[in-house]
Design a protein around this motif. Sequence first.
Motif, PDB file in Angstrom:
ATOM      1  N   ARG A 221       0.831  -1.194   0.000  1.00 20.29           N
ATOM      2  CA  ARG A 221       0.000   0.000   0.000  1.00 20.29           C
ATOM      3  C   ARG A 221       0.865   1.242   0.000  1.00 20.29           C
ATOM      4  O   ARG A 221       2.001   1.239   0.454  1.00 20.29           O
ATOM      5  N   VAL A 222       0.261   2.313  -0.507  1.00 16.85           N
ATOM      6  CA  VAL A 222       0.974   3.585  -0.549  1.00 16.85           C
ATOM      7  C   VAL A 222       0.874   4.259   0.811  1.00 16.85           C
ATOM      8  O   VAL A 222      -0.191   4.305   1.413  1.00 16.85           O
ATOM      9  N   ALA A 223       1.997   4.765   1.328  1.00 15.37           N
ATOM     10  CA  ALA A 223       1.987   5.545   2.562  1.00 15.37           C
ATOM     11  C   ALA A 223       2.548   6.920   2.228  1.00 15.37           C
ATOM     12  O   ALA A 223       3.445   7.050   1.392  1.00 15.37           O
ATOM     13  N   LEU A 224       2.028   7.955   2.871  1.00 19.72           N
ATOM     14  CA  LEU A 224       2.507   9.302   2.568  1.00 19.72           C
ATOM     15  C   LEU A 224       3.647   9.667   3.492  1.00 19.72           C
ATOM     16  O   LEU A 224       3.667   9.281   4.660  1.00 19.72           O
ATOM     17  N   ILE A 225       4.612  10.428   2.960  1.00 20.67           N
ATOM     18  CA  ILE A 225       5.747  10.882   3.758  1.00 20.67           C
ATOM     19  C   ILE A 225       5.463  12.308   4.198  1.00 20.67           C
ATOM     20  O   ILE A 225       5.193  13.188   3.370  1.00 20.67           O
TER      21      ILE A 225
END
Lengths: 738, 155, 121
Positions: free
Chosen positions: A710-714
């Motif tokens: 899954r995409v995680a935001l930085i």
Amino acid sequence: MDAMAAIKQTFFQECEEQLAELEAGLLAIQDGGHDAETVNAVFRAVHSIKGGAGAFSLDDLVHFAHVFETALDHVRAGKLAPSHEVLNTMLRAADALADLVRAARDGGAVDAQRCEALANALRALDPEAASDDQGAGDDDGLDEAAFQPVPIDESMFDDPPMQAEPRLNLFTIRFKPKAALYAKANETAVLIRELARLGETTIVCDASGLPLLSELDPEGAYLAWIIELLTTQDEAAVREVFEFVEWDCDLDIEGDAASAAPDAVDVAVLIEKMQAAVEAELSALTPPQAPQAGLADVGVDADQAVIDLAKARQQKMTQGAGEPTTQKSEQAAAGGLPQATIRVDLDRVDRLINLVGELVINQAMLAQRVLEAGLARASGVATGLDELEQLTREIQDSVMAIRAQPVKSVFQRMPRLVREVGAMTGKLARLVTEGENTEVDKTVIERLADPLTHMIRNAIDHGLEKPETRAAAGKPEEGLVHLSAAHRSGRIVIEVSDDGAGIDRARVKMLAASKGLIPADASLSDDEIDNLIFLPGFSTASTVSDISGRGVGMDVVRRSIQALGGRISIASRPGQGSTFTMSLPLTLAVLDGMVVTVAGQTLVVPLTAIVETLQPKIADVHGFGGGTRVIAIRDQFTPLIDVGRELAYRAENADALSCVALLVEAEGGVRSALLVDAILGQRQVVIKSLEANYRHVPGIAAATILGDGRVALILDVDAVVASSRMDAAFEQLLATAG
Amino acid sequence: MTEITRTDLASARELIAFRIGAQEFCVDIMSVREIRGWTPATALPQSPGFVRGVVNLRGAVLPIIDLAARLGFAPAEPTARHVIIVAQIDNRVVGLLVDAVSDILTVTDDLVQATPDVASEMAKTFVRGVLAIERRMISLIALDHVLPAPERDAA
Amino acid sequence: MNKTVLTVDDSRTMRDMLMLALSDAGYRVVQAEDGVHGLEVLSGETPDVIVTDINMPRMDGFGFIEGVRSDDRHRTVPILVLTTESDAEKKDRARRAGATGWIVKPFDPVKLVAAIRRVAA
């Protein structure tokens, strides 16, 4: 002409390298390094540029390079002392040369007057110029003519042939090589072969000078040739064949134009005439002393009339000493191998780096699945995975290193900038650099140039005082600008400092208030005043308005640095100078991060921003009006930022006591505490751009893909902190206005 | 595959038709890279309502646009049965969330009728014509304006 | 069989141009970056002709020519020097060092080949 276009590109690339060497070398000589090698290198740099420029007919460049090269040759020959003034002239000439190169490459224009003035200055350096000052212009002309390849053509002095049809010329050539001719590896057979290409030839060899075989030195020269040549070429063409051997032989060419038009000439008759003439000559010579047997040994073929001396020499050598020439190989070893490098297309490197990034992600995903599948840590699979992770990191480090380059390439543009800005602002400035070999990812380096340029311009324009002011203050008239780069705790730190007057805080505060950037009666700490220069719309007018750029202020610089994932801060002492410190990530591709959850979302916080983590206690958390909170950390009240609310994941404040606080340090050294739900762990993540397919999202620096796919935001820590402050100020405003 | 009688093969183009709610739309197949099933997207803070978030497309970060919401309808409630059309808009790759893909059509220009003159924002911004296929009305939409405009850089 | 030419020049641009002109003319080209490198290459090659620049780092053209001439294996290899001037003094020095002939830079590919033909067996 595609190949030539490619070579032209290579030429300009090479010119940039040569120009860099030239400047570095001149600076080194100016600093006292007079050694011969540096001087030679500097000469060669200009010589190379001239040579290549000539091949592409870049006349202006060639003209200037030639004058420059001549002056450098005088230094090289010890006839011109490299004094400080001489070197200043040469440094300015190097700048002009660079401009000419770039104009030739990009099709721009150069200040012709400036170049001519510098060229004259260079010519004036000629130690022999004193005697013919007036003839400067004429000398100029002679200079260029001297180096242009003008082959001396004797036929220049002949009357031009009047006939339309090519004339047939009959030349009688007497050619007697001396030993030196062979020593230089010239071959009569080759020369005669080339002669034969000009027309019809009859060749007779005069072997009268041959001694007995026993006395024959294969390296000696005993033979002579008489060649009759019937050709449409002129004498100059004939002489050209012998161009290289003129000094090492007796050469006599007698021309005799054949009469009438070609078709009227009976060639057979002419050849008979030739042979008769030759035989007449031959009979006039002393008959050969050597016995027939001797001649036969050496392989004389009476018909061929050409002796293969080359073969004889070969024989001598193979008979002779067969010692291996170890001497030469030793010589080669002593020379040392140049460091092996290869040139690689940047695209390939980028692709490799992306692939390695994918590898890291996949390896993380695999590890995750293994964990989820419930395989015990002790099992072989888990150990195998650990090794895989180890290997992947090593590959990643090695691949990142490929793209790492020393900052030198950016730093070396600065000395010229300092010279120019100093000249334009009337200030004396010297640049000292440190740590130019510090390595940074290529992507970061390219985007460093602009911010650094602005900072150095500012340092000289605003920071340094005029020479008189400095002298009055007891400082040396020449101001110092210090540029350094170093690795510090996983980042690269670049500092630009000057020993000027420092920030005029009163003026800055007044200007900011007058532009409405701060309330007129605001009370600010020294640090806060210093940081006002980073506010957009702040730029103070400079003495020479065009050099600091049209309205390019420190806010643009800060934004560029931030876009690189970096931070910039300033420290200033009145009367002593200012120091700008930039801290940048080593590479734009990976990040060490702390994985946290906020309002059910998974976020990554850059590890470098985190000072410590703590569990808020009820006694430490205090409300501050308008829904804002602070937390006491070792008796220091620090703003507590609710990340979930800040990013609008939820509308209400989270219960601080059930959360975790991350103490972070934003640029400028300002500390805040970020409130997150929980910490999941730490890992290195591959940075994926949001802007590529979407656009910038406020508060978010980039994205990454976690082990579960899954995409995680930085999180963009600085942005979140900044926006929380704005909110607080706004809310306060509301409260007071209320 | 529904084939329309074509007068000139050379001027024919292929369109992908899909459903959103009760309506049908289509886009030029040249802009479509692939069709995927729905996977939960990571939400993007402070984004327009029709941007559902981002997903991982083989290592690239793909924004998912709820086409229903974008076109002015009620936002979708995506389930595993929904479909993502991965499309290329300029040099960006985005995912369009739709209910289902219905058809691949080959049409020639003469079959595209002008957009009916109705007072609809959606129609004006996105629709480039309509097609009458077997008594269905399929609106041809252009993707240029589907993405939100780049954010103006706040000082 | 194609003749082999060894070109020695520290300028990448020049090396590229020599390679272009010579391969177009049908020669096989081997290259070196300076005198030291040239001698190294010679330990493994037997070129039919050598074309060398004069101004080079580590070992210049003169040093290189002397190095070549002092090696029995290559004593008879024709060597042409590249010079930017028809300067008699430079030509003389090159000849005294053992050069067979010279080519003036910037070189005309036709003249280059003609010069090589005059010395290559």
